[in-house]
Scaffold this motif. Structure first.
Motif, PDB file in Angstrom:
ATOM      1  N   ARG A 189     -11.711 -76.806  54.688  1.00 44.41           N
ATOM      2  CA  ARG A 189     -11.418 -78.201  54.309  1.00 44.41           C
ATOM      3  C   ARG A 189     -10.551 -78.163  53.053  1.00 44.41           C
ATOM      4  N   PRO A 190      -9.341 -78.707  53.120  1.00 46.47           N
ATOM      5  CA  PRO A 190      -8.454 -78.637  51.954  1.00 46.47           C
ATOM      6  C   PRO A 190      -9.068 -79.300  50.719  1.00 46.47           C
ATOM      7  N   TRP A 191      -8.758 -78.713  49.585  1.00 46.10           N
ATOM      8  CA  TRP A 191      -9.216 -79.179  48.267  1.00 46.10           C
ATOM      9  C   TRP A 191      -8.063 -79.951  47.642  1.00 46.10           C
ATOM     10  N   ARG A 192      -8.293 -81.215  47.299  1.00 46.65           N
ATOM     11  CA  ARG A 192      -7.183 -82.066  46.882  1.00 46.65           C
ATOM     12  C   ARG A 192      -7.508 -82.829  45.607  1.00 46.65           C
ATOM     13  N   ALA A 193      -6.448 -83.053  44.814  1.00 49.80           N
ATOM     14  CA  ALA A 193      -6.575 -83.870  43.612  1.00 49.80           C
ATOM     15  C   ALA A 193      -6.772 -85.328  44.001  1.00 49.80           C
ATOM     16  N   ARG A 194      -7.518 -86.057  43.177  1.00 53.50           N
ATOM     17  CA  ARG A 194      -7.737 -87.484  43.381  1.00 53.50           C
ATOM     18  C   ARG A 194      -7.090 -88.256  42.243  1.00 53.50           C
ATOM     19  N   SER A 195      -6.583 -89.423  42.563  1.00 55.56           N
ATOM     20  CA  SER A 195      -5.843 -90.194  41.558  1.00 55.56           C
ATOM     21  C   SER A 195      -6.745 -90.823  40.516  1.00 55.56           C
ATOM     22  N   HIS A 196      -8.006 -91.142  40.877  1.00 49.35           N
ATOM     23  CA  HIS A 196      -8.924 -91.788  39.950  1.00 49.35           C
ATOM     24  C   HIS A 196     -10.328 -91.209  40.123  1.00 49.35           C
ATOM     25  N   GLY A 197     -11.120 -91.377  39.078  1.00 52.81           N
ATOM     26  CA  GLY A 197     -12.496 -90.934  39.165  1.00 52.81           C
ATOM     27  C   GLY A 197     -12.607 -89.418  39.185  1.00 52.81           C
TER      28      GLY A 197
ATOM     29  N   HIS B 103     -11.193 -83.958  41.581  1.00 52.73           N
ATOM     30  CA  HIS B 103     -10.884 -83.234  42.811  1.00 52.73           C
ATOM     31  C   HIS B 103     -11.990 -83.444  43.836  1.00 52.73           C
ATOM     32  N   GLY B 104     -11.639 -83.219  45.066  1.00 51.14           N
ATOM     33  CA  GLY B 104     -12.613 -83.296  46.141  1.00 51.14           C
ATOM     34  C   GLY B 104     -12.013 -82.764  47.422  1.00 51.14           C
ATOM     35  N   TYR B 105     -12.800 -82.823  48.480  1.00 51.86           N
ATOM     36  CA  TYR B 105     -12.367 -82.285  49.764  1.00 51.86           C
ATOM     37  C   TYR B 105     -11.745 -83.370  50.636  1.00 51.86           C
ATOM     38  N   ALA B 106     -10.748 -82.970  51.406  1.00 52.33           N
ATOM     39  CA  ALA B 106     -10.194 -83.855  52.418  1.00 52.33           C
ATOM     40  C   ALA B 106     -11.216 -84.054  53.533  1.00 52.33           C
ATOM     41  N   GLU B 107     -11.032 -85.103  54.318  1.00 50.12           N
ATOM     42  CA  GLU B 107     -11.958 -85.377  55.407  1.00 50.12           C
ATOM     43  C   GLU B 107     -11.795 -84.382  56.551  1.00 50.12           C
ATOM     44  N   GLU B 108     -10.556 -83.990  56.841  1.00 52.11           N
ATOM     45  CA  GLU B 108     -10.282 -83.157  57.993  1.00 52.11           C
ATOM     46  C   GLU B 108     -10.463 -81.678  57.665  1.00 52.11           C
ATOM     47  N   SER B 109     -10.982 -80.918  58.617  1.00 52.48           N
ATOM     48  CA  SER B 109     -11.107 -79.467  58.458  1.00 52.48           C
ATOM     49  C   SER B 109     -10.267 -78.767  59.510  1.00 52.48           C
ATOM     50  N   PHE B 110      -9.985 -77.472  59.270  1.00 57.11           N
ATOM     51  CA  PHE B 110      -9.125 -76.684  60.143  1.00 57.11           C
ATOM     52  C   PHE B 110      -9.817 -75.357  60.425  1.00 57.11           C
TER      53      PHE B 110
END
Length: 488
Positions: A330-338, A341-348
């Protein structure tokens, strides 16, 4: 005066001790580097030149003992050592600036002396009595050198130069000596680009061998450049390469050719040799920048036998090899607020996913090192230094509370740091996900050891990323052995 003389002698003795300690530390650091010989069909595809440029940027952290020009199914009757020399010439132009950023870069003259060639013929036609070459001689000399470390041989094209070295050793050394030398070899070939790979795997059943045999569509190495719907593919785009590597980054970046068939298909052969805190080359099943591999005998049907190989036959494997492993990412992505970082919904899921999970980190690191070739130390970014506030091997019992901490990590440029602790379930024996306490991006996290009936291992990865430009990541792996409650 007599007191001064005693002081001077003591100071000189202390200086000698300090020098000896420094020399010993330097030697110890050298011995931690991985040894590597590259076999390249350079000029068959621009990606060999691309991979060589990247490799030389890490030549301070990998002991590059040979660069051998070879043939392949895609370049059957010639070798091109002059093209290796051309890239080294570009490296020479940036050496002074590059070496300001880290110690240990070899001078261009040293690299030039390590360039050799194999037979200018295809595959097993270049293997046999009287077929020795400077390239096969170099492999034998490196194997027989007084060096306890394994010798990695990466085949970016056809591996028949290595096959010739093994043929000669089998014919001229005792069975005991041959077994000892084969045990020092670690081989990673980019698929089978001639017919000598299958011969080596069958003839030398104990040879450590990483390969995705068969059609290229069934190969882990393709993950470095494959565009994937749902993933951010920016860092492998032509526009990104032009902006961050090729244009405005000096002669070494300008020497990086445009993609023709695929970007840097050969690079995964050495990515797991880079000491970034993530991989252990002796454990391909642990995973790293170059992907993850498991030891088994693949079925012929799994090798994409009707896929593209350039014409190299796809045959039944005769024994276990290190080959494709399956990860879910599951990709690890930056978040604009709060939460930052967190995980994307989709996994590969798939064998290429073992490489996809690190791809942006790999590319950012490359971009930073290209910057090193044109920038002073203060004007470039350098990777963080990752520390653990505990050992990297822990033994606990079911029910124990286990704390994981990156306290003490730092950055040489004074950059702010982001943290990411995560379980790598495919690398351990415990089959289930373990919930970690707290937000995903805290520097310290923990968990309660789950109930187990027999000892199990769990791998946790610490990824520390700076906020420099480009952002750089380094890692530590913590392996936790969980014993049954009340066990010893």
């Amino acid at each position: 005066m007599r007191g001064f003389a005693i002081f001077l002698l003591a100071a000189l003795a202390f200086g000698s001790i300090v020098s000896a300690v420094a020399a010993a530390q330097t030697a110890d650091q050298h011995l931690r580097h991985n040894r590597l010989i590259v076999l390249t069909d350079i000029e068959a595809d621009p990606d060999d030149t691309q991979s060589l440029i990247r490799l030389l940027l890490y030549a301070n952290e990998i002991d590059l003992e040979g660069l051998v020009a070879t043939t392949s199914i895609h370049q059957r009757s010639r070798t091109a050592p002059e093209s290796i020399h051309h890239v080294i010439g570009q490296y020479a132009e940036v050496y002074d600036t590059l070496s300001q950023h880290a110690s240990g870069y070899p001078e261009a003259e040293t690299l030039t002396a390590r360039v050799t060639t194999g037979q200018p013929v295809y595959g097993m036609a270049g293997v046999g009595e009287g077929r020795d070459t400077p390239g096969s001689d170099a492999i034998i000399a490196a194997l027989e050198a007084d060096d306890p470390r394994p010798l990695w041989v990466a085949a970016w094209g056809g591996p028949n130069t290595l096959a010739q070295a093994l043929h000669t050793l089998r014919a001229t050394r005792s069975p005991e000596a041959l077994a000892r030398l084969v045990a020092k070899l670690r081989v990673y070939t980019i698929s089978d680009q001639d017919d000598s790979g299958a011969w080596m795997r069958e003839t030398f059943p104990d040879l450590f061998y990483i390969v995705s045999p068969g059609g290229y569509g069934a190969a882990t190495w393709t993950g470095i450049s494959q565009v994937v719907d749902g993933l951010d593919n920016t860092t492998i785009s032509n526009a990104w390469l032009a902006e961050h590597i090729q244009q405005g980054h000096g002669p070494f970046g300008a020497a990086y050719p445009d993609v023709a068939y695929g970007m840097e298909g050969d690079t995964p052969t050495f990515l797991n040799l880079i000491p970034n805190g993530l991989s252990d080359p002796e454990h391909p099943d642990w995973g790293g920048w170059g992907g993850r591999y498991e030891l088994y005998t693949p079925e012929l049907s799994a090798l994409d036998p009707d896929g593209f190989t350039g014409g190299v036959p796809v045959t039944e494997e005769t024994r276990e090899i290190w080959t494709n492993a399956i990860d879910t990412v599951r990709p690890w992505r930056a978040r604009s607020h709060g939460r930052a970082h967190g995980y994307a919904e989709e996994s590969f899921t798939g064998f290429r996913a073992t490489l996809w999970r690190w791809r942006d980190d790999i590319q950012n690191d490359f971009a930073a090192r290209i910057d090193w070739t044109v920038s002073a130390y203060v004007d470039a970014n350098h990777p963080p230094v990752v520390r653990l506030d505990h050992a990297d091997r822990l033994t606990v019992h079911s029910g124990d509370a286990v704390r994981l901490s990156a306290l003490g990590s730092s950055d040489p440029d004074g950059d702010s740091l982001s943290y990411h602790w995560f379980q790598y379930p495919e690398a351990g024996s415990y089959p289930n996900a373990i919930d970690l306490w707290g937000a995903d991006n805290l520097y310290a996290r923990g968990f309660h050891a789950p109930e187990v009936e027999a000892p199990q291992t769990v791998h946790f990865i610490l990824r520390v990323t700076d906020k420099g430009s480009p952002a750089l990541s380094r890692y530590r792996r913590v392996i936790v052995t969980i014993l049954p409650a009340g066990g010893q």
